[in-house]
Design a protein around this motif. Structure first.
Motif, PDB file in Angstrom:
ATOM      1  N   THR A   1       1.097  -1.109   0.028  1.00 31.68           N
ATOM      2  CA  THR A   1      -0.232  -0.579   0.441  1.00 31.68           C
ATOM      3  C   THR A   1       0.481   1.384  -0.347  1.00 31.68           C
ATOM      4  O   THR A   1       0.617   2.527  -0.689  1.00 31.68           O
ATOM      5  N   GLY A   2       2.124   0.896   1.238  1.00 28.69           N
ATOM      6  CA  GLY A   2       3.019   2.885   0.659  1.00 28.69           C
ATOM      7  C   GLY A   2       3.411   3.051  -0.166  1.00 28.69           C
ATOM      8  O   GLY A   2       3.511   3.454  -1.193  1.00 28.69           O
ATOM      9  N   ALA A   3       3.898   1.581  -1.253  1.00 29.12           N
ATOM     10  CA  ALA A   3       4.020   2.156  -2.377  1.00 29.12           C
ATOM     11  C   ALA A   3       3.478   1.961  -3.154  1.00 29.12           C
ATOM     12  O   ALA A   3       3.994   3.376  -4.471  1.00 29.12           O
ATOM     13  N   ALA A   4       2.381   1.728  -2.964  1.00 33.76           N
ATOM     14  CA  ALA A   4       1.861   2.089  -4.282  1.00 33.76           C
ATOM     15  C   ALA A   4       0.624   3.381  -4.027  1.00 33.76           C
ATOM     16  O   ALA A   4       0.733   4.462  -5.348  1.00 33.76           O
TER      17      ALA A   4
ATOM     18  N   ALA B   1       2.454  10.517   2.479  1.00 29.71           N
ATOM     19  CA  ALA B   1       0.921  10.154   2.617  1.00 29.71           C
ATOM     20  C   ALA B   1       0.787   8.369   2.382  1.00 29.71           C
ATOM     21  O   ALA B   1      -0.188   7.997   3.182  1.00 29.71           O
ATOM     22  N   SER B   2       1.551   7.866   2.149  1.00 26.31           N
ATOM     23  CA  SER B   2       1.916   7.013   2.173  1.00 26.31           C
ATOM     24  C   SER B   2       1.794   6.152   3.853  1.00 26.31           C
ATOM     25  O   SER B   2       1.776   5.369   4.121  1.00 26.31           O
ATOM     26  N   VAL B   3       2.919   6.839   4.436  1.00 25.13           N
ATOM     27  CA  VAL B   3       2.830   6.653   5.642  1.00 25.13           C
ATOM     28  C   VAL B   3       1.185   6.752   6.517  1.00 25.13           C
ATOM     29  O   VAL B   3       1.375   6.029   7.130  1.00 25.13           O
TER      30      VAL B   3
ATOM     31  N   GLN C   1      -5.036  -7.712   5.514  1.00 25.77           N
ATOM     32  CA  GLN C   1      -4.373  -7.843   4.593  1.00 25.77           C
ATOM     33  C   GLN C   1      -5.200  -8.330   3.204  1.00 25.77           C
ATOM     34  O   GLN C   1      -4.434  -7.750   2.458  1.00 25.77           O
ATOM     35  N   LEU C   2      -5.789  -9.044   3.305  1.00 26.84           N
ATOM     36  CA  LEU C   2      -6.255  -9.557   1.886  1.00 26.84           C
ATOM     37  C   LEU C   2      -7.797  -8.591   1.865  1.00 26.84           C
ATOM     38  O   LEU C   2      -7.357  -8.581   0.899  1.00 26.84           O
ATOM     39  N   GLY C   3      -8.697  -7.739   2.493  1.00 26.51           N
ATOM     40  CA  GLY C   3      -9.518  -6.586   1.411  1.00 26.51           C
ATOM     41  C   GLY C   3      -7.755  -5.480   1.056  1.00 26.51           C
ATOM     42  O   GLY C   3      -8.290  -4.538   0.341  1.00 26.51           O
ATOM     43  N   LEU C   4      -6.702  -5.233   1.761  1.00 30.89           N
ATOM     44  CA  LEU C   4      -6.046  -4.391   0.745  1.00 30.89           C
ATOM     45  C   LEU C   4      -5.294  -4.727  -0.141  1.00 30.89           C
ATOM     46  O   LEU C   4      -5.084  -3.991  -0.663  1.00 30.89           O
ATOM     47  N   TRP C   5      -5.288  -6.188  -0.240  1.00 31.24           N
ATOM     48  CA  TRP C   5      -4.964  -6.321  -2.193  1.00 31.24           C
ATOM     49  C   TRP C   5      -5.812  -5.948  -2.585  1.00 31.24           C
ATOM     50  O   TRP C   5      -4.923  -5.055  -3.412  1.00 31.24           O
TER      51      TRP C   5
END
Length: 327
Positions: free
Chosen positions: A45-48, A66-68, A97-101
């Motif tokens: 998420t942070g990378a994206a 914003a990533s943080v 984690q599942l939802g974040l995908w």
């Protein structure tokens, strides 16, 4: 051998980047006593978030901030699932984690990979770290202070300094008390639910920061880049603890040992790859490394103490027998 030496600066750079993520894992695993699996998702998420904002023209520092913030939001969700909904911590992390995908895919416009155009010198110069900087510094085309080891090293020192200050405050001490003994903390008037949520937010904020740095380093965000992040984080924590627990007693030094543990982990990985290991076996190797270092404290406690105890009993028996003969 020459290939390993040439790859060493890159391995150390990646180790330091993952070390920031490992410090986040340390906060939940060691301080709060929670195995948080959210990190596999919040890292990506942070990378994206960073890549999408940066390539869209947002300032580098604003994109990293914003990533943080988004990483902390992921930790907030896990914390609320655990404290407000009563779901066990490990399951809360898996659900988040599942939802974040899906969320990460949406952030990246339903693309598995979003790249940063580093072929443009103007865009490349704006990045904080990059694999190309390792090569440029070695060639002498960039100053040494642009080397990822130097830059990420400074970021790591800043993170450790801020955490050292924070955990010396009343709020920080409440987090440590919650992880140490939740019942006693509640008896002292500490809201342990708030402390857990805050700890998960801090942890995932650091994880997302690490993801943003790795996206810069690799010039891309990839949907599976966070897969297995918890394993790498645990490896760094355990390696640092096993290697430096006898000499690092200060809290700041313990955090530093986690970062060094991540560097050691990546150097070992690079050394094994240099010996010709198929990269497809890296996940298996990572699991073995973590299993071995997790087992070392157990082996030391079970077998070393057993030998010391046996020796003590034998000595006591000899003294007793000697006293009986004298009588």
């Amino acid at each position: 051998m020459l290939g390993f030496i040439n790859a060493l600066p890159g391995a150390v750079s990646q180790g330091l980047i993952w070390g920031i993520m490992a410090i986040g894992v340390y906060l939940t695993y060691k301080i709060l006593d929670i195995a948080d699996l959210t990190v596999d998702g919040s890292f990506c998420t942070g990378a994206a978030v960073f890549v999408v904002l940066f390539t869209g023209g947002t300032n580098l520092w604003a994109a990293m901030l914003a990533s943080v913030v988004v990483g902390m939001a992921a930790g907030l969700v896990t914390g609320l699932l655990h404290t407000f909904c009563g779901i066990p911590a490990i399951l809360s992390g898996i659900l988040t984690q599942l939802g974040l995908w899906s969320i990460n895919m949406a952030i990246m416009g339903m693309k598995a990979t979003v790249a940063i155009n580093v072929t443009s010198p103007e865009t490349l110069d704006k990045l904080l770290v990059s694999l190309r900087f390792v090569q440029d510094v070695a060639k002498g085309t960039r100053p040494f202070y642009r080397h990822p080891i130097f830059v990420v090293g400074l970021v790591t020192v800043a993170v450790i300094a801020i955490l050292y200050w924070f955990f010396g405050t009343e709020l920080g001490c409440s987090l440590r008390a919650t992880g140490s003994n939740g019942n006693m903390a509640r008896a002292q008037g500490i809201n342990t639910d708030v402390a857990k949520v805050l700890g998960l937010m801090l942890s995932n904020g650091l994880v997302a920061l690490s993801g943003a740095l790795l996206a810069q380093y690799n010039s891309a965000s990839e949907i599976n880049m966070g897969r297995g992040a918890i394993v790498i984080g645990l490896a760094a924590v355990i390696i640092g603890e096993v290697a430096f627990s006898k000499i690092f007693h200060n809290f700041a030094l313990k955090l530093l040992s986690v970062s060094i543990g991540a560097v050691i982990y990546y150097i070992v990985i690079q050394a094994v790859l240099a010996m010709g290991l198929n990269p497809n076996y890296l996940k298996l190797l990572s699991a073995l490394v973590v299993a071995i270092f997790l087992s070392i404290p157990f082996w030391k406690g079970k077998y070393f103490r057993a030998k010391v105890k046996t020796a003590g009993v034998s000595a006591e028996a000899e003294v007793t027998m000697g006293g009986d003969r004298n009588a």
